[in-house]
Enzyme design. Sequence first.
Site, PDB file in Angstrom:
ATOM      1  N   ARG A  97     -44.155  23.448 -47.863  1.00 34.27           N
ATOM      2  CA  ARG A  97     -44.835  22.619 -47.478  1.00 34.27           C
ATOM      3  C   ARG A  97     -44.076  21.241 -47.627  1.00 34.27           C
ATOM      4  O   ARG A  97     -44.798  19.957 -47.891  1.00 34.27           O
ATOM      5  CB  ARG A  97     -46.339  23.172 -48.431  1.00 34.27           C
ATOM      6  CG  ARG A  97     -46.559  22.438 -49.751  1.00 34.27           C
ATOM      7  CD  ARG A  97     -47.462  22.362 -50.064  1.00 34.27           C
ATOM      8  NE  ARG A  97     -47.567  22.364 -51.522  1.00 34.27           N
ATOM      9  CZ  ARG A  97     -48.200  22.300 -52.323  1.00 34.27           C
ATOM     10  NH1 ARG A  97     -49.654  21.588 -52.160  1.00 34.27           N
ATOM     11  NH2 ARG A  97     -48.770  21.960 -53.842  1.00 34.27           N
ATOM     12  N   LYS A 132     -44.328  15.411 -49.649  1.00 31.26           N
ATOM     13  CA  LYS A 132     -45.497  17.056 -50.261  1.00 31.26           C
ATOM     14  C   LYS A 132     -46.937  17.388 -49.402  1.00 31.26           C
ATOM     15  O   LYS A 132     -47.441  16.660 -49.340  1.00 31.26           O
ATOM     16  CB  LYS A 132     -45.374  16.684 -51.613  1.00 31.26           C
ATOM     17  CG  LYS A 132     -46.332  18.330 -52.188  1.00 31.26           C
ATOM     18  CD  LYS A 132     -45.794  18.386 -53.447  1.00 31.26           C
ATOM     19  CE  LYS A 132     -45.939  18.785 -54.627  1.00 31.26           C
ATOM     20  NZ  LYS A 132     -45.624  18.500 -55.801  1.00 31.26           N
ATOM     21  N   ASP A 143     -50.794  26.910 -46.397  1.00 29.38           N
ATOM     22  CA  ASP A 143     -50.936  26.462 -45.165  1.00 29.38           C
ATOM     23  C   ASP A 143     -50.361  25.434 -45.024  1.00 29.38           C
ATOM     24  O   ASP A 143     -49.937  24.503 -43.809  1.00 29.38           O
ATOM     25  CB  ASP A 143     -52.759  26.214 -44.961  1.00 29.38           C
ATOM     26  CG  ASP A 143     -52.856  25.351 -45.976  1.00 29.38           C
ATOM     27  OD1 ASP A 143     -52.032  25.161 -47.371  1.00 29.38           O
ATOM     28  OD2 ASP A 143     -54.099  24.790 -46.735  1.00 29.38           O
ATOM     29  N   GLY A 144     -49.655  24.940 -46.112  1.00 27.80           N
ATOM     30  CA  GLY A 144     -48.459  23.997 -45.653  1.00 27.80           C
ATOM     31  C   GLY A 144     -49.174  22.690 -45.442  1.00 27.80           C
ATOM     32  O   GLY A 144     -48.910  21.176 -45.675  1.00 27.80           O
ATOM     33  N   ARG A 196     -42.511  11.160 -52.247  1.00 34.00           N
ATOM     34  CA  ARG A 196     -42.064  11.109 -53.232  1.00 34.00           C
ATOM     35  C   ARG A 196     -40.810  10.815 -53.824  1.00 34.00           C
ATOM     36  O   ARG A 196     -39.426  10.684 -52.778  1.00 34.00           O
ATOM     37  CB  ARG A 196     -41.826  12.602 -53.879  1.00 34.00           C
ATOM     38  CG  ARG A 196     -41.616  12.708 -55.701  1.00 34.00           C
ATOM     39  CD  ARG A 196     -42.164  13.704 -56.174  1.00 34.00           C
ATOM     40  NE  ARG A 196     -41.623  15.242 -55.866  1.00 34.00           N
ATOM     41  CZ  ARG A 196     -41.365  16.359 -56.016  1.00 34.00           C
ATOM     42  NH1 ARG A 196     -42.654  16.561 -56.741  1.00 34.00           N
ATOM     43  NH2 ARG A 196     -40.740  17.865 -55.184  1.00 34.00           N
ATOM     44  N   ARG A 217     -32.185  22.003 -58.031  1.00 34.93           N
ATOM     45  CA  ARG A 217     -33.455  22.759 -59.000  1.00 34.93           C
ATOM     46  C   ARG A 217     -32.779  23.732 -59.783  1.00 34.93           C
ATOM     47  O   ARG A 217     -32.063  24.139 -58.892  1.00 34.93           O
ATOM     48  CB  ARG A 217     -34.626  22.886 -58.791  1.00 34.93           C
ATOM     49  CG  ARG A 217     -35.328  22.324 -57.621  1.00 34.93           C
ATOM     50  CD  ARG A 217     -36.384  23.062 -56.685  1.00 34.93           C
ATOM     51  NE  ARG A 217     -36.960  21.782 -55.268  1.00 34.93           N
ATOM     52  CZ  ARG A 217     -38.073  21.408 -55.675  1.00 34.93           C
ATOM     53  NH1 ARG A 217     -38.899  21.441 -56.321  1.00 34.93           N
ATOM     54  NH2 ARG A 217     -38.926  20.309 -55.170  1.00 34.93           N
ATOM     55  N   ASP A 226     -38.114  26.747 -60.396  1.00 29.54           N
ATOM     56  CA  ASP A 226     -38.144  26.354 -59.221  1.00 29.54           C
ATOM     57  C   ASP A 226     -38.634  24.808 -59.792  1.00 29.54           C
ATOM     58  O   ASP A 226     -38.283  23.577 -58.640  1.00 29.54           O
ATOM     59  CB  ASP A 226     -38.588  26.834 -58.022  1.00 29.54           C
ATOM     60  CG  ASP A 226     -40.089  27.240 -58.484  1.00 29.54           C
ATOM     61  OD1 ASP A 226     -40.149  28.031 -59.551  1.00 29.54           O
ATOM     62  OD2 ASP A 226     -40.540  26.785 -58.138  1.00 29.54           O
ATOM     63  N   ASN A 227     -39.282  24.711 -60.334  1.00 24.21           N
ATOM     64  CA  ASN A 227     -39.616  23.073 -61.214  1.00 24.21           C
ATOM     65  C   ASN A 227     -38.589  21.982 -62.011  1.00 24.21           C
ATOM     66  O   ASN A 227     -39.435  21.644 -63.209  1.00 24.21           O
ATOM     67  CB  ASN A 227     -41.099  23.278 -61.862  1.00 24.21           C
ATOM     68  CG  ASN A 227     -42.062  23.786 -60.370  1.00 24.21           C
ATOM     69  OD1 ASN A 227     -42.207  23.485 -59.125  1.00 24.21           O
ATOM     70  ND2 ASN A 227     -43.337  24.703 -60.958  1.00 24.21           N
TER      71      ASN A 227
HETATM   72  P1  AMP Z   1     -45.092  24.337 -56.173  1.00 24.99           P
HETATM   73  O1  AMP Z   1     -46.185  25.151 -56.841  1.00 24.99           O
HETATM   74  O2  AMP Z   1     -45.514  23.645 -55.789  1.00 24.99           O
HETATM   75  O3  AMP Z   1     -44.663  24.171 -56.870  1.00 24.99           O
HETATM   76  O4  AMP Z   1     -45.280  25.615 -55.210  1.00 24.99           O
HETATM   77  C1  AMP Z   1     -44.458  27.023 -55.206  1.00 24.99           C
HETATM   78  C2  AMP Z   1     -43.488  27.218 -54.100  1.00 24.99           C
HETATM   79  O5  AMP Z   1     -45.223  27.663 -53.499  1.00 24.99           O
HETATM   80  C3  AMP Z   1     -42.830  26.267 -53.120  1.00 24.99           C
HETATM   81  O6  AMP Z   1     -41.340  27.413 -52.313  1.00 24.99           O
HETATM   82  C4  AMP Z   1     -43.687  25.573 -52.253  1.00 24.99           C
HETATM   83  O7  AMP Z   1     -43.360  25.519 -51.133  1.00 24.99           O
HETATM   84  C5  AMP Z   1     -44.413  26.459 -52.163  1.00 24.99           C
HETATM   85  N1  AMP Z   1     -46.422  26.263 -51.512  1.00 24.99           N
HETATM   86  C6  AMP Z   1     -46.742  25.520 -52.827  1.00 24.99           C
HETATM   87  N2  AMP Z   1     -48.839  25.500 -51.685  1.00 24.99           N
HETATM   88  C7  AMP Z   1     -48.278  26.147 -50.413  1.00 24.99           C
HETATM   89  C8  AMP Z   1     -48.445  25.641 -49.395  1.00 24.99           C
HETATM   90  N3  AMP Z   1     -50.645  24.606 -49.203  1.00 24.99           N
HETATM   91  N4  AMP Z   1     -47.978  26.096 -48.040  1.00 24.99           N
HETATM   92  C9  AMP Z   1     -47.232  26.111 -47.494  1.00 24.99           C
HETATM   93  N5  AMP Z   1     -45.679  26.879 -49.022  1.00 24.99           N
HETATM   94  C10 AMP Z   1     -46.765  26.269 -50.566  1.00 24.99           C
HETATM   95 MG    MG Z   2     -42.416  22.766 -56.658  1.00 21.95          MG
END
Ligand code: AMP
Ligand code: MG
Length: 491
Positions: free
Chosen positions: A100, A120, A132-133, A183, A190, A260-261
Amino acid sequence: MFGAREDEGAAPPAPLTFSDPTYVRELEGLFVPWTAEPAPDPRLLVLEDNVARDVGADAEALRTPAGIAALLGEGVEGTVAQGYAGHQFGAFSPRLGDGRALLLGEVLDRDGRRRDLHLKGSGRTPFARGGDGKAPVGPMLREHVISEAMHALGIPTTRALAVIATGETVYREVPLPGAVLVRVADSHLRVGTFEYVAKTLRDGELLGRLLDYAIARHHPHAADAEISALAFFDAVVAAQAELLARWMLVGFVHGVMNTDNMTISGETIDYGPCAFMERYDPATVFSSIDHGGRYAYGRQPLIAQWNLARLAEALLPLIGADAPEVAAEKATAILDTFPARFGEHWTAGVHAKLGLTAGVGEDEALVDDLLGLLHDEEVDWTLAFRALASTARGDTTAFAGLARDPAATTGWVQRWLACSPNPDVMDAVNPVVIPRNEAVEDALAHATAGDLGPYERLVDAVRRPFATDAAPAYTQPAERDAGDYVTYCGT
Ligand code: AMP
Ligand code: MG
């Protein structure tokens, strides 16, 4: 905006000036070209003037409809979704990526440093799995305010240039206003980026290119080393050891330390269910999804080292393809330096927090005993050190008054006073203001309901962490049990 301007008649300044897109040019295979979804009714909630200035953007121009459109990626060419993998709560996910999010472009900042601009909440990409992105306003503002607090505390972090309400409704059990975060980061490389190439794509040629790119961008001295992959790994270990110590010193709990974070640059990234610990307890967890306490406050250095082991595994072919065992030994030797390097930063930091310019002398257990005392007596981490400075100045009740049993503090305080603490040194490093959980929740709830007032006051407060005149809401723990506080991923 409508007044006469010196450059009247000339074309308006471009709101954003991008540099050459090095990621896209050099890392074919690590992205998918993709564009942001248009926002039906965009409204600027936050624009950080100082961040805009840093990245050479014209803040006034960014506030115009054309500027907001540019911030949302409208008409911006070359935007891409970046690929990465990651270990999430210990399990490998081979293909995460920007589900997303998008890399909007690269800019050169005022110091000539290359920075990423990244969106983001800008819509689903080919990397999106279930989601949902989109992103709700609350979590995007949370990322802004916590990263501002971290920056004000001098901790390496990505920043928010802007938060823009999209005018769209997103659903997270309940309908919520949607937003996009813009951002700024040293890069979005990462640990999971390396894992993606090494373990998922299994592309040795791309792995070499990624290493060269990461070295040039973040740790250029590694290029001159005999084994550059090893020197690079060493530099990332050093950066993360220092970062983790700095988190621990202010009581920051990241919440989702998946690989990944975790950045290669050493910046804090991806503020999800993060928060600042109030009452000292190493087991402090805020994230609603962290049932086992994997990412608890006290476990963060261990987890960082675990994540760095995953980076080492990904780098092994570049450290020594012909002799994997020798390569593993070399990487392990560097990985094993993490605790000592972390410990050095942590110890120096705690000594400064305690005003001990000459160390603890003979009393080697002084710091550990303080931690035990703070835990047993349920003392607020931030308040403790400010109160100790007052105690060093002669106010004997300041620190004792924070304990459940004030008498329990006497012995330790005497040992500490015997080390001649300097309260001025303490006040220079111990913040008064942190983004306290109740103030953050209250501000985000109001902002979600359309009232940005409390949010703007909170941001103003966290920008001045050493201000002694801040309102009690930003300097005092909430009455209720801090253990009840939970943050949600807010995806
Ligand atoms: P995050 O928890 O934000 O570090 O995201 C972890 C993974 O989940 C990443 O690949 C994000 O792009 C994906 N992701 C998180 N929230 C969404 C969302 N609402 N729609 C699509 N992908 C998501
Ligand atoms: Mg992340």
